[in-house]
Motif scaffolding. Structure first.
Motif, mmCIF file in Angstrom:
data_model
loop_
_atom_site.group_PDB
_atom_site.id
_atom_site.type_symbol
_atom_site.label_atom_id
_atom_site.label_comp_id
_atom_site.label_asym_id
_atom_site.label_seq_id
_atom_site.Cartn_x
_atom_site.Cartn_y
_atom_site.Cartn_z
ATOM 1 N N PRO A 190 -10.970 -33.320 5.586
ATOM 2 C CA PRO A 190 -12.498 -32.890 5.260
ATOM 3 C C PRO A 190 -13.190 -32.441 6.748
ATOM 4 O O PRO A 190 -12.999 -33.374 7.728
ATOM 5 N N ALA B 123 -16.180 -32.251 8.079
ATOM 6 C CA ALA B 123 -17.257 -33.193 8.150
ATOM 7 C C ALA B 123 -16.688 -34.562 8.988
ATOM 8 O O ALA B 123 -17.043 -35.002 9.851
ATOM 9 N N LEU B 124 -15.392 -35.009 8.259
ATOM 10 C CA LEU B 124 -14.828 -36.189 8.777
ATOM 11 C C LEU B 124 -14.184 -36.100 10.137
ATOM 12 O O LEU B 124 -14.514 -36.751 11.219
ATOM 13 N N GLN C 273 -14.850 -27.348 4.009
ATOM 14 C CA GLN C 273 -15.501 -28.549 3.453
ATOM 15 C C GLN C 273 -14.538 -29.734 3.005
ATOM 16 O O GLN C 273 -13.561 -29.242 2.713
#
Lengths: 250, 226
Positions: B46, B48-49, B226
């Motif tokens: 992901p 965001a990670l 995402q």
């Protein structure tokens, strides 16, 4: 926990079934619960089997061929890469072990197996694809169209969008590389059976994973977004087990 | 008076607890770069990670890329370095493809190699960056021929290695997500369409890269990946 040869000893041959219910129930054709004993470890596994008519009412045990519900899956590899029946069986066995074994009280011992159906077939690379690597949407679509439940390629750099992937799913079939492991197979078949991601802290959706990390309390679940515990990542709930078994061939 | 003291005591206790909770959360350590890189993500990392690890993760990730025992995680390391977007990663990524490896590589290393150009794309969002310049120059078959790569992989035949790297370079320009990379992709689409031998290999990559580039320009990396 069972080893795979031990399971084959139980399910692949004539197994001893210990009746956990009065024998009279076993004389019906209804599905009922029996406990199957693994001769080597003397552990008991809960499974449901259909028992046919014609049993003697004074028998206290019987011999029968016991086979857990299973999902047979065809496998096909790109003609330019090596992927043997034994390699396919390795990943199916690993995935089945994760689903079947009970690691804790929260982990259902799910009587269910994933199995290779037929020999590993071959398919030719779609037009424009080189080195066995999927790099764009047309190559991805063409490989998904191959008539097999699991397709094996050299690399996956595109799955809906460019990136680094160990596997790719279109809702009904799977694309893996030769090194994709059993935990990913168990996870992806869970999605095919309608299961969503699990987590206790990061709120993933069925299709997205957010910021889940291995500190999550659900990190050892089959349906967690990532593998944190290698070959031992196999926790599933009873309801998840039911979903797996809904897609099984009795 | 005693009731007032009771309220005062409750007030102090309440704020004390809140204060302690805040201190506790501030002290909670986030995931380490190595712990994220060593996860196997069923559906890709992901954004965001990976991005959330921040520039401070770059030295540790580059060190992982140097250590052979971290080979199973190299593909993740490379992807995360791209997501972080720190230019310090660029020389190490280019060297990984061009000079680091020789001979037949294993499957894990191959997964890492095919990730580099796409990750360089994430580092090429700034059209003045070294990564953008590299990808722009590498977007031809002759460029990959001239690099004379010394690694190979069993599924690659003849000149497939160079064609594959070109396809992934085009994907990288898609990941760059800026107007100049879109212009470069449009230029490639026009020029390469005349090459009837090569164009069938790159046509799909060019059209996908242009679409992705447009999405990134419109929505940004965080929404697209995402």
């Amino acid at each position: 926990m069972w080893s795979r040869p031990t399971q084959r000893a139980v399910f692949g041959s004539i197994a001893t079934v210990l009746f956990g219910v009065p024998l009279v129930l076993a004389q019906t054709t209804a599905e009922t619960s029996f406990r199957v004993r693994d001769d080597q470890s003397d552990s008991l596994i809960d499974c449901a089997f259909v028992v046919r008519d014609g049993l003697s009412s004074d028998e206290s045990s019987m011999q029968l061929l016991a086979r857990p519900p299973r999902r047979p899956m065809t496998v096909s590899r790109l003609s330019t890469i090596t992927y043997t029946n034994a390699q396919a069986d390795g990943i199916f066995n690993a995935a089945s072990s994760l689903i079947e074994a009970s690691q804790s009280n929260a982990d259902a011992s799910c009587c269910y197996e994933l199995r290779r159906s037929g020999a590993v077939g071959t398919f030719t690379a779609p037009s424009g694809m080189v080195g066995g690597v999927i790099t764009n949407s047309s190559e991805s679509s063409a490989v998904f169209a191959v008539n097999a439940a699991v397709k094996i390629v050299s690399g996956i750099s595109f799955c809906g969008q460019s990136g680094s992937y160990v596997g790719c799913a279109d809702g009904s079939t799977l694309i893996f590389t030769a090194s994709t492991g059993g935990a990913t197979l168990a996870h992806e078949v869970g999605h095919l059976q309608g299961l969503c991601h699990t987590s206790t802290s990061c709120n993933p959706t069925c299709g997205q994973c957010g910021t889940c990390t291995c500190s999550d309390a659900s990190a050892f679940d089959v349906m967690f977004c990532a593998i944190c515990n290698g070959a031992s990542q196999g926790i599933i709930s009873s309801s998840e087990c039911s979903s797996y078994r809904d897609g099984a061939t009795p | 008076m005693s009731r007032l003291r009771l309220f005062a005591a409750l007030f102090l206790v309440l704020f004390g607890v809140v204060g302690l909770a805040r201190t506790g959360s501030a002290q909670q350590a986030g995931p380490t770069p190595a712990s994220v890189a060593r996860m196997t993500f069923h559906h890709g990392i992901p954004y965001a990670l990976g991005h959330g690890l921040g520039p401070q993760a770059v030295p540790e990730l580059l060190a992982m890329l140097e250590r052979t025992e971290e080979r199973p995680y190299w593909a993740n390391v490379i992807r995360i370095l791209g997501m972080i977007g720190d230019a310090r990663a660029v020389p190490g990524l280019i060297a990984f493809v061009e000079t680091r490896l020789t001979g037949e590589v294993d499957a894990e290393t191959f997964q890492a190699l095919i990730q580099v150009n796409q990750s360089l794309g994430l580092l090429a969002n700034d059209p003045a960056s070294v990564a953008f310049d590299y990808l722009s120059r590498a977007a031809s078959l002759s460029a990959w021929r001239s690099k004379q790569l010394r690694w190979t992989f069993p599924s690659l035949r003849g000149e497939e290695r160079e064609i594959l790297m070109l396809k992934l370079t085009i994907n990288g320009l898609g990941n760059a997500g800026n107007a100049r990379s879109a212009a470069r992709l449009t230029e490639l689409q026009r020029d390469l369409s005349a090459d009837t031998a090569l164009f069938p290999y790159v046509r799909g990559n060019l059209s996908d890269a242009l679409l992705l580039n447009e999405r990134i320009q419109r929505d940004g990396y965080a929404r697209v990946f995402q």
